[in-house]
Design an enzyme around this catalytic site. Structure first.
Site, PDB file in Angstrom:
ATOM      1  N   ASP A  47      38.090  17.298 -15.420  1.00  0.00           N
ATOM      2  CA  ASP A  47      38.805  16.958 -14.468  1.00  0.00           C
ATOM      3  C   ASP A  47      38.382  15.281 -14.526  1.00  0.00           C
ATOM      4  O   ASP A  47      37.587  15.033 -15.010  1.00  0.00           O
ATOM      5  CB  ASP A  47      38.330  17.449 -12.940  1.00  0.00           C
ATOM      6  CG  ASP A  47      39.275  16.484 -11.865  1.00  0.00           C
ATOM      7  OD1 ASP A  47      40.286  16.403 -11.735  1.00  0.00           O
ATOM      8  OD2 ASP A  47      38.449  16.037 -10.825  1.00  0.00           O
ATOM      9  N   ASP A 100      39.151  12.359 -11.370  1.00  0.00           N
ATOM     10  CA  ASP A 100      38.679  11.808 -10.246  1.00  0.00           C
ATOM     11  C   ASP A 100      37.793  12.626  -9.424  1.00  0.00           C
ATOM     12  O   ASP A 100      37.960  13.845  -9.152  1.00  0.00           O
ATOM     13  CB  ASP A 100      39.831  11.555  -9.296  1.00  0.00           C
ATOM     14  CG  ASP A 100      41.034  10.575  -9.860  1.00  0.00           C
ATOM     15  OD1 ASP A 100      40.745   9.357  -9.804  1.00  0.00           O
ATOM     16  OD2 ASP A 100      42.066  11.039 -10.227  1.00  0.00           O
ATOM     17  N   ASP A 131      35.233  19.038  -9.695  1.00  0.00           N
ATOM     18  CA  ASP A 131      34.585  18.647  -8.605  1.00  0.00           C
ATOM     19  C   ASP A 131      34.974  19.244  -7.618  1.00  0.00           C
ATOM     20  O   ASP A 131      34.414  19.248  -6.350  1.00  0.00           O
ATOM     21  CB  ASP A 131      34.272  17.314  -8.414  1.00  0.00           C
ATOM     22  CG  ASP A 131      35.715  16.556  -7.829  1.00  0.00           C
ATOM     23  OD1 ASP A 131      35.759  16.148  -6.683  1.00  0.00           O
ATOM     24  OD2 ASP A 131      36.608  16.773  -8.625  1.00  0.00           O
TER      25      ASP A 131
END
EC number: 3.1.3.18
Length: 220
Positions: free
Chosen positions: A8, A10, A165
């Site tokens: 991922d 961001d 995250d």
């Protein structure tokens, strides 16, 4: 075959919330609206259209239609040029270099539109990713597994580990039935223990070892 390690963006590789926050406030300024960082960050993770729609609706503005389309276009134009407040998380470059030296095939799968994605990767000179899939690369976004599986196809298939995250990332890995490594210092709102993951880490220095451990376990 060495594993594909797909990230991922961001909240995983980059802390982009400050630039997203500033860009959103600039986009909404002609409408007389502004937001706190916490408000904006709370909506990050499901793509720019969802972000701007949720922000608009929180102020009683339409989240669809022509006016919304203009607002979204204004945000994207601003954000694609906004990198000054964004930072790589500590240890990211070293971890990526270490993984590349072991032969890992590296990719990115994000819900950020592909234009701003390529812009920020170029800004940080992250040329190590052989596959980059954005939130508008396919008709669907994460947590649908299709973007992640598409990134894997671009990397030549084989075993994969997903690193992210957030709740969306955990759902995506579960849907794709692949091991998930959870970076705990990003934008998730759910406790670590409530998310399905193979392992969690707060320091990117630990990532190559975690990848090696999963790869060794999966090896025939």
């Amino acid at each position: 075959m060495k594993p594909a390690v797909i990230f991922d963006l961001d909240g995983t590789l980059i802390d982009s919330a400050p630039d997203i926050h500033a860009s959103a406030n600039r986009a909404f300024a002609p409408l007389g609206q502004s937001f706190s960082r916490a408000e904006v960050q709370g909506f990050v993770g499901r793509g720019a259209p969802n972000l701007i729609s949720r922000l608009a609706q929180s102020r009683g503005l339409p989240g669809t239609g022509a006016a919304f389309d203009d607002l979204l276009a204004r945000f994207l134009e601003i954000y694609e040029q906004s990198h000054g407040l964004t930072a790589l998380y500590p240890g990211v470059l070293t971890a990526l270099d270490d993984l590349a030296r072991t032969g890992a095939r590296l990719g990115v799968c994000t819900n950020k539109p592909i234009g701003p994605t390529r812009a920020v990767l170029g800004h940080f000179r992250l040329g190590c990713f052989a596959a980059v899939v954005g939130g508008d690369s396919l008709p669907v976004k994460k947590p649908d597994p299709a973007p992640l599986l598409h990134a894997l196809d671009l990397l030549g298939g084989g075993p994969m580990i997903f690193v992210g995250d957030s709740e969306v990332d955990a759902e995506t890995a579960q849907a794709a039935r692949v091991p998930f490594l959870l970076f705990t210092e990003g934008y998730r709102k759910t406790p670590v223990e409530a998310l399905t993951h193979q392992a969690a880490f707060a320091d990117f220095a630990d990532l190559p070892g975690l990848v090696a451990g999963i790869s060794a376990t999966a090896a025939p």
